[in-house]
Motif scaffolding. Structure first.
Motif, PDB file in Angstrom:
ATOM      1  N   TYR A  15       0.895  -1.181  -0.155  1.00 31.99           N
ATOM      2  CA  TYR A  15       0.113  -0.077   0.125  1.00 31.99           C
ATOM      3  C   TYR A  15       0.780   1.319  -0.085  1.00 31.99           C
ATOM      4  O   TYR A  15       2.028   1.147   0.623  1.00 31.99           O
ATOM      5  N   ASP A  16       0.349   2.358  -0.282  1.00 33.43           N
ATOM      6  CA  ASP A  16       1.191   3.521  -0.389  1.00 33.43           C
ATOM      7  C   ASP A  16       1.505   4.047   0.888  1.00 33.43           C
ATOM      8  O   ASP A  16       2.498   4.424   1.131  1.00 33.43           O
ATOM      9  N   ARG A  17       0.575   3.743   2.021  1.00 34.32           N
ATOM     10  CA  ARG A  17       1.156   3.884   3.182  1.00 34.32           C
ATOM     11  C   ARG A  17       1.949   3.244   4.035  1.00 34.32           C
ATOM     12  O   ARG A  17       2.573   3.399   5.159  1.00 34.32           O
ATOM     13  N   MET A  18       2.486   2.028   3.043  1.00 29.94           N
ATOM     14  CA  MET A  18       3.550   1.101   3.731  1.00 29.94           C
ATOM     15  C   MET A  18       5.072   1.475   2.736  1.00 29.94           C
ATOM     16  O   MET A  18       6.040   1.221   3.233  1.00 29.94           O
ATOM     17  N   ARG A  19       4.776   2.431   1.796  1.00 31.58           N
ATOM     18  CA  ARG A  19       5.883   2.480   0.806  1.00 31.58           C
ATOM     19  C   ARG A  19       7.084   3.170   1.533  1.00 31.58           C
ATOM     20  O   ARG A  19       8.045   2.740   1.473  1.00 31.58           O
ATOM     21  N   PRO A  20       6.821   4.116   2.399  1.00 29.61           N
ATOM     22  CA  PRO A  20       8.114   5.001   3.240  1.00 29.61           C
ATOM     23  C   PRO A  20       8.764   3.879   4.072  1.00 29.61           C
ATOM     24  O   PRO A  20      10.133   3.954   4.012  1.00 29.61           O
ATOM     25  N   LEU A  21       8.250   3.044   4.645  1.00 29.94           N
ATOM     26  CA  LEU A  21       8.634   2.080   5.417  1.00 29.94           C
ATOM     27  C   LEU A  21       9.563   1.151   4.629  1.00 29.94           C
ATOM     28  O   LEU A  21      10.872   0.744   4.763  1.00 29.94           O
ATOM     29  N   VAL A  22       8.980   0.455   3.556  1.00 31.32           N
ATOM     30  CA  VAL A  22       9.595  -0.545   2.730  1.00 31.32           C
ATOM     31  C   VAL A  22      10.720   0.056   1.926  1.00 31.32           C
ATOM     32  O   VAL A  22      11.764  -0.780   1.887  1.00 31.32           O
ATOM     33  N   PHE A  35      11.013  -6.936   4.424  1.00 29.21           N
ATOM     34  CA  PHE A  35       9.619  -6.874   4.194  1.00 29.21           C
ATOM     35  C   PHE A  35       9.313  -7.845   3.023  1.00 29.21           C
ATOM     36  O   PHE A  35       9.800  -8.051   2.281  1.00 29.21           O
ATOM     37  N   MET A  36       8.097  -8.333   3.252  1.00 29.62           N
ATOM     38  CA  MET A  36       7.428  -9.207   2.380  1.00 29.62           C
ATOM     39  C   MET A  36       6.247  -8.465   1.950  1.00 29.62           C
ATOM     40  O   MET A  36       4.966  -8.404   2.712  1.00 29.62           O
ATOM     41  N   LEU A  37       6.024  -8.288   0.649  1.00 27.97           N
ATOM     42  CA  LEU A  37       4.795  -7.540   0.299  1.00 27.97           C
ATOM     43  C   LEU A  37       3.741  -8.587  -0.468  1.00 27.97           C
ATOM     44  O   LEU A  37       4.105  -9.251  -1.671  1.00 27.97           O
ATOM     45  N   GLN A  38       2.549  -9.008   0.149  1.00 24.94           N
ATOM     46  CA  GLN A  38       1.861 -10.186  -0.192  1.00 24.94           C
ATOM     47  C   GLN A  38       0.454  -9.782  -0.210  1.00 24.94           C
ATOM     48  O   GLN A  38       0.038  -8.800   0.329  1.00 24.94           O
ATOM     49  N   GLU A  39      -0.486 -10.696  -0.665  1.00 30.13           N
ATOM     50  CA  GLU A  39      -1.765 -10.352  -0.810  1.00 30.13           C
ATOM     51  C   GLU A  39      -2.433 -10.939   0.468  1.00 30.13           C
ATOM     52  O   GLU A  39      -1.932 -11.995   1.179  1.00 30.13           O
ATOM     53  N   PRO A  40      -3.513 -10.239   1.013  1.00 31.75           N
ATOM     54  CA  PRO A  40      -3.932 -10.841   2.176  1.00 31.75           C
ATOM     55  C   PRO A  40      -4.273 -12.050   2.482  1.00 31.75           C
ATOM     56  O   PRO A  40      -3.940 -12.651   3.477  1.00 31.75           O
ATOM     57  N   LYS A 246       5.055   3.775  16.103  1.00 30.86           N
ATOM     58  CA  LYS A 246       5.691   5.173  15.860  1.00 30.86           C
ATOM     59  C   LYS A 246       5.823   5.244  14.344  1.00 30.86           C
ATOM     60  O   LYS A 246       5.410   6.130  13.372  1.00 30.86           O
ATOM     61  N   ALA A 247       6.469   4.280  14.039  1.00 31.00           N
ATOM     62  CA  ALA A 247       7.030   4.077  12.435  1.00 31.00           C
ATOM     63  C   ALA A 247       5.700   3.901  11.398  1.00 31.00           C
ATOM     64  O   ALA A 247       5.744   4.529  10.437  1.00 31.00           O
ATOM     65  N   PHE A 248       4.938   3.218  11.828  1.00 31.90           N
ATOM     66  CA  PHE A 248       3.824   3.039  10.839  1.00 31.90           C
ATOM     67  C   PHE A 248       2.861   4.238  10.553  1.00 31.90           C
ATOM     68  O   PHE A 248       2.613   4.544   9.873  1.00 31.90           O
ATOM     69  N   GLU A 249       2.754   4.891  11.699  1.00 30.38           N
ATOM     70  CA  GLU A 249       2.023   6.376  11.658  1.00 30.38           C
ATOM     71  C   GLU A 249       2.757   7.173  10.752  1.00 30.38           C
ATOM     72  O   GLU A 249       2.199   8.054  10.172  1.00 30.38           O
ATOM     73  N   LYS A 250       4.334   7.328  11.113  1.00 31.00           N
ATOM     74  CA  LYS A 250       5.087   8.272  10.347  1.00 31.00           C
ATOM     75  C   LYS A 250       4.813   7.834   9.019  1.00 31.00           C
ATOM     76  O   LYS A 250       4.848   8.811   8.010  1.00 31.00           O
ATOM     77  N   SER A 251       4.908   6.680   8.422  1.00 28.16           N
ATOM     78  CA  SER A 251       4.876   6.141   7.033  1.00 28.16           C
ATOM     79  C   SER A 251       3.537   6.468   6.428  1.00 28.16           C
ATOM     80  O   SER A 251       3.419   7.166   5.350  1.00 28.16           O
ATOM     81  N   LYS A 252       2.339   6.409   7.085  1.00 28.36           N
ATOM     82  CA  LYS A 252       1.203   6.871   6.644  1.00 28.36           C
ATOM     83  C   LYS A 252       1.221   8.260   6.347  1.00 28.36           C
ATOM     84  O   LYS A 252       0.411   8.797   5.316  1.00 28.36           O
TER      85      LYS A 252
END
Length: 332
Positions: A15-22, A35-40, A246-252
């Motif tokens: 997701y776009d909200r994960m990209r800054p972390l990834v 990171f592993m980007l996978q379907e739910p 903290k990190a996921f909030e920042k990424s979003k």
């Protein structure tokens, strides 16, 4: 000694909200992430069958089932990678006299799995808004496009809820296309709808408008997934849950900043600035909130429905889903 960060596997959607972390633009304190980007579907299957990952997205429904039963290998933090209004999740045959939600009573409705989070939210509004109960229809369970899909979690449903398995070798998409069922409810469109089957359409003529109206009355923006961390890890490293929030909030936040820079739009979609403005007018500036306090009421409504349906064996309280260290976030 050097810099010994925890090397952890993290499975999330792309997701776009994960990209800054990834992409490494946002760091997680003390963590060296893989990171592993996978379907739910893949993440949840592997998480709930084998607890494959250190940190991963979790289906809110499956995680609630496991938490109530005391069998979840994960504890969650109040990060909500996936949310969606599910008024687009109901597909109906045009030749069955289904004009409005009430007409679903007495019909046969296909589902990929009964306990899917999206389906719990749909049953919540069908019952509250239109008086259609789970016991008013016959549920037919099967994979969308693969007949071998199974319900990930053993269910113990009330006696008045009728569930059948799709006939051997049939999918719910093929059953809908052939008119052997009357409707499908699920988080993805069945392929026959995507392919423009002339006798398959959305139940709601304008699902977007219906959902916006529902939101303005209920203030519910349905949560689909939360973020789980393996319990043993969280116990061993008490700082980890807070670091994740903290990190996921920042990424979003960074993703939303990028989305609103429309001099050169970041997503492949015209009029994205209008969509963003409309979402903020309807739902406020931070329309996709993380954090416990901001989401407690929405989660509580979900858990009440989940237990009333017989999915969770006891009525969970919202705070029980989350690691205690993640319930409060510091403010700067």
């Amino acid at each position: 000694m050097g810099n010994h960060k925890l090397r952890l596997s993290i499975a999330v959607g792309n997701y776009d909200r994960m990209r800054p972390l990834v992409d490494g633009d946002v760091q997680i304190d003390g963590v060296d992430p893989v990171f592993m980007l996978q379907e739910p579907e893949e993440i949840f299957f592997r998480a709930f069958r084998h607890a494959d990952y250190d940190i991963c997205e979790l289906s809110l429904s499956s995680y609630s089932v496991k938490t109530a039963a005391g069998t979840s290998p994960y504890t969650a933090v109040p990060v909500f990678p996936s949310r969606a209004f599910r008024h687009t999740a109901i597909y109906v045959r045009t030749d069955r006299g289904i004009e409005k939600p009430e007409d679903l009573k007495g019909k046969r409705i296909g589902v990929p799995e009964y306990q899917l989070t999206a389906n719990v939210w749909v049953r919540l509004f069908l019952e509250e808004e239109y008086g259609v109960k789970a016991s008013d229809v016959t549920w037919v369970r099967g994979g969308y496009e693969d007949p071998t899909r199974v319900e990930k979690i053993a269910l113990n449903l009330p006696g008045n809820v009728r569930i059948e398995d799709a006939p051997e070798g049939e999918t719910i998409s093929s059953l809908l296309a052939a008119g052997k069922i009357d409707a499908v409810i699920g988080p993805r469109a069945p392929s026959c709808f995507d392919q423009g089957h002339p006798q398959v359409r959305y139940l709601f003529e304008d699902p977007h408008k219906t959902a916006a109206d529902w939101y303005s009355r209920t203030k519910l923006f349905p949560i689909m997934h939360t973020l789980g961390v393996r319990k043993t890890l969280a116990d061993e490293h008490p700082w980890l849950p807070g670091a994740l929030v903290k990190a996921f909030e920042k990424s979003k936040a960074l993703a939303l900043t990028r989305l609103s820079e429309t001099g050169a739009t970041k997503v492949t979609l015209p009029f994205v600035e209008d969509q963003l403005r409309a979402a903020r007018e309807l739902m406020g500036f931070d329309f996709w909130p993380y954090g416990f306090a901001e989401n407690e009421r929405t989660i509580d409504r979900f858990l009440a429905q989940h237990h009333a349906e017989g999915l969770s064996n006891r009525r969970l309280q919202p705070h029980e889903l989350f690691h205690p260290a993640s319930l409060e976030s510091f403010k700067i």
